[in-house]
Design a protein around this motif. Structure first.
Motif, short mmCIF file in Angstrom:
data_model
loop_
_atom_site.label_atom_id
_atom_site.label_comp_id
_atom_site.label_asym_id
_atom_site.label_seq_id
_atom_site.Cartn_x
_atom_site.Cartn_y
_atom_site.Cartn_z
N GLN A 183 -9.12 -4.87 -30.33
CA GLN A 183 -9.82 -5.28 -29.27
C GLN A 183 -9.71 -4.54 -28.13
OE1 GLN A 183 -8.52 -9.24 -28.31
NE2 GLN A 183 -9.75 -9.64 -26.25
N ASN A 184 -10.63 -4.31 -27.39
CA ASN A 184 -10.79 -3.54 -26.01
C ASN A 184 -10.59 -4.32 -24.79
OD1 ASN A 184 -11.10 -1.24 -24.48
ND2 ASN A 184 -13.18 -1.36 -24.61
N PHE A 185 -9.21 -4.08 -24.49
CA PHE A 185 -8.92 -4.59 -23.14
C PHE A 185 -9.01 -4.15 -22.05
CE2 PHE A 185 -5.79 -6.40 -26.59
CZ PHE A 185 -6.04 -7.84 -26.39
N ASP A 186 -9.84 -4.61 -21.24
CA ASP A 186 -10.35 -3.91 -19.98
C ASP A 186 -9.44 -4.35 -18.67
OD1 ASP A 186 -11.82 -2.56 -17.99
OD2 ASP A 186 -13.40 -3.87 -18.04
N ASN A 187 -8.18 -3.68 -18.81
CA ASN A 187 -7.25 -3.81 -17.82
C ASN A 187 -7.12 -2.52 -16.91
OD1 ASN A 187 -6.00 -1.98 -19.58
ND2 ASN A 187 -4.49 -3.37 -20.07
N GLY A 188 -8.05 -1.75 -16.87
CA GLY A 188 -7.82 -0.84 -16.01
C GLY A 188 -7.18 0.41 -16.57
N SER A 189 -6.51 0.50 -17.67
CA SER A 189 -5.81 1.43 -18.24
C SER A 189 -6.85 2.28 -19.17
CB SER A 189 -4.64 1.21 -19.06
OG SER A 189 -5.16 0.29 -20.20
N MET A 190 -6.32 3.42 -19.68
CA MET A 190 -7.27 4.29 -20.52
C MET A 190 -6.20 4.87 -21.67
SD MET A 190 -9.44 7.50 -19.50
CE MET A 190 -10.41 6.53 -18.29
N ASP A 191 -6.82 5.17 -22.76
CA ASP A 191 -6.12 5.65 -23.99
C ASP A 191 -7.04 6.75 -24.65
OD1 ASP A 191 -5.23 2.54 -24.12
OD2 ASP A 191 -3.52 4.18 -24.51
N ILE A 192 -6.69 7.91 -24.69
CA ILE A 192 -7.36 9.12 -25.12
C ILE A 192 -6.50 9.74 -26.25
CG2 ILE A 192 -8.43 11.32 -24.45
CD1 ILE A 192 -8.05 10.49 -21.47
N LEU A 193 -7.12 10.02 -27.27
CA LEU A 193 -6.47 10.73 -28.65
C LEU A 193 -6.94 12.25 -28.21
CD1 LEU A 193 -4.99 11.05 -31.05
CD2 LEU A 193 -7.16 10.39 -32.41
N VAL A 194 -6.09 13.22 -27.97
CA VAL A 194 -6.23 14.60 -27.85
C VAL A 194 -5.58 15.25 -29.09
CG1 VAL A 194 -5.73 16.56 -26.20
CG2 VAL A 194 -6.09 14.20 -25.40
N MET A 195 -6.61 16.16 -29.72
CA MET A 195 -6.24 16.91 -30.94
C MET A 195 -6.43 18.21 -31.14
SD MET A 195 -7.28 13.87 -33.81
CE MET A 195 -5.87 14.44 -35.09
N GLY A 196 -5.68 18.84 -31.91
CA GLY A 196 -5.89 20.34 -32.03
C GLY A 196 -6.52 20.41 -33.52
N SER A 197 -7.27 20.97 -34.21
CA SER A 197 -7.45 21.33 -35.73
C SER A 197 -7.08 22.68 -35.96
CB SER A 197 -9.09 20.89 -35.74
OG SER A 197 -10.07 22.09 -35.19
N ASP A 198 -6.86 22.92 -37.21
CA ASP A 198 -6.72 24.23 -37.74
C ASP A 198 -7.63 24.68 -38.82
OD1 ASP A 198 -6.55 22.63 -40.03
OD2 ASP A 198 -4.44 23.26 -40.70
N SER A 199 -8.98 24.64 -38.49
CA SER A 199 -9.96 25.29 -39.26
C SER A 199 -10.12 26.76 -39.38
CB SER A 199 -11.27 24.72 -38.93
OG SER A 199 -12.40 25.62 -39.36
N ARG A 200 -9.99 27.36 -40.40
CA ARG A 200 -10.19 28.88 -40.37
C ARG A 200 -11.54 29.55 -40.16
NH1 ARG A 200 -6.15 27.28 -40.15
NH2 ARG A 200 -6.50 28.78 -38.25
#
Length: 375
Positions: A79-96
């Motif tokens: 569920q998306n709780f609109d409480n003013g906070s924010m969550d971000i998935l930050v990733m690095g990939s290893d493609s050649r």
């Protein structure tokens, strides 16, 4: 999952890279480290300062690549709780692929070598960052690939295989599955882009308290103050064996990455690019070419909005930690989440509260021993 301290296992174990096939990945794995949380700092600086560039927005917009996470996942999400906070998935990939081929042979699908959940608290004055070790054994959900094929889930799969088998959407779905937190956004960069960003910035200043010598990452630094270029920065965030006192594991490397992030954030704030339009444009052009985002962020206007909302967060208001884990009794080269302590972490973030200090006590991820060797 398990809830033991794994002390005896840890003494002889190392969380090293293992392919989705279960085979250990050899030396070239050590060349696959990219630190992508830096984009939060860089994007905040260059896009806020670039508000007066006007026409160049069209050029920068053309650099961006977007992935429609919402369409791929549909309603099968927390569920998306609109409480003013924010969550971000930050990733690095290893493609050649492409220029990344200089760091090893492309063996097929890219994997996620760095993963951080960034929780921005209500009011956007502070944040918590939770690093997820790539060799963490998790329950991976069923995923749908970009061409519409379904990839069956697995009861025991390494976390980084989610990206390999199903791309960014599967990585997001896996994080949401284990955390119970809906990700608002997704950001990704590879290590070639990472190097270019650091070089465009003019390097990053930090101090090593002891010499670092790692023949695998080609990093050789005496003790003292340094301005690291892109290649050196990449070497630092991927070194395992070159730091005295480190345990030679990916867990210790995460501690180095977290220290580097704060140094980079301070550098962005102090470098003065906002008063130099030419340098500002160069960094903005490099940054927008390097990142892949979710489609909600796939424009300079949206990234500028994100930058404004994050602009007040300094490095001293960011708490960084590693997901509480222990070495896997079934395979000492992998780790498993500590059930109770991991639940404390995710519960705190869902409630927009600070992560309790007790959550990391006894975790293998809190014992890498490398964080105190750079500052």
């Amino acid at each position: 999952m398990a809830d033991s301290n794994g002390t005896a296992m840890a003494a002889k174990s190392r969380a090293r890279g293992i392919r989705a096939t279960g085979r250990r990945r050899k030396g070239r794995t050590r060349r696959r480290r990219a630190l992508t949380i830096t984009l939060c700092a860089l994007v905040s600086a260059v896009l806020l300062g670039g508000a007066g560039l006007g026409y160049v927005y069209f050029k920068l917009n053309g650099n961006l690549k977007g992935v429609d996470i919402n369409a791929a996942l549909g309603h099968d999400r927390p569920q998306n709780f609109d409480n003013g906070s924010m969550d971000i998935l930050v990733m690095g990939s290893d493609s050649r692929a492409g220029k990344n081929g200089a760091y090893g042979r492309d063996e097929g699908g890219a994997r996620s070598d760095t993963a951080m959940v960034v929780h921005v608290y209500k009011g956007h004055k502070k944040a918590s960052v939770v690093s997820i070790p790539r060799d963490t054994m998790v329950k991976r959900p069923d995923c749908t690939t970009g061409n519409g094929h379904t990839v069956p889930g697995a009861q025991r799969a390494m976390f980084n295989t989610a990206y390999e088998v199903g791309g960014p959407a599967c990585a997001v779905k896996t994080v949401e599955s284990i955390s119970g937190i809906r990700m608002d956004h997704f950001l990704e960069v590879d290590f070639t882009g990472f190097k270019k960003l650091i070089d465009a910035l003019g390097g990053v200043d930090l101090t090593t308290t002891r010499p670092i010598n790692d023949k695998d990452s080609h990093l050789h630094l005496p003790a003292g103050k340094h301005t690291l270029n892109g290649e050196q920065s990449l070497g630092l965030v991927r070194t395992r064996h070159g730091v005295p006192g480190g345990d030679g594991s990916d867990l210790g490397r995460i501690q180095l990455q977290q220290t580097f992030v704060k140094a980079l954030m301070n550098q962005v704030r102090n470098v003065g690019v906002l008063t130099n339009p030419a340098k500002l444009y160069d960094i903005a052009d490099t940054a927008t070419k390097a990142v892949t985002t979710d489609t909600d962020l796939n424009s300079v206007g949206e990234l500028t909005g994100l930058a404004k909302s994050l602009g007040a967060i300094g490095s001293d208001h960011i708490d960084m930690m590693t997901l509480p884990v222990t070495y896997d009794p079934a395979d000492p080269e992998r780790v498993v989440p500590l059930t109770r302590k991991s639940a404390q972490v995710w519960d705190a973030l869902r409630q927009d509260k600070a992560i309790p200090k007790a959550a990391t006590k006894g975790s293998a991820g809190d014992q890498g021993g490398t964080g105190r060797y750079v500052k």
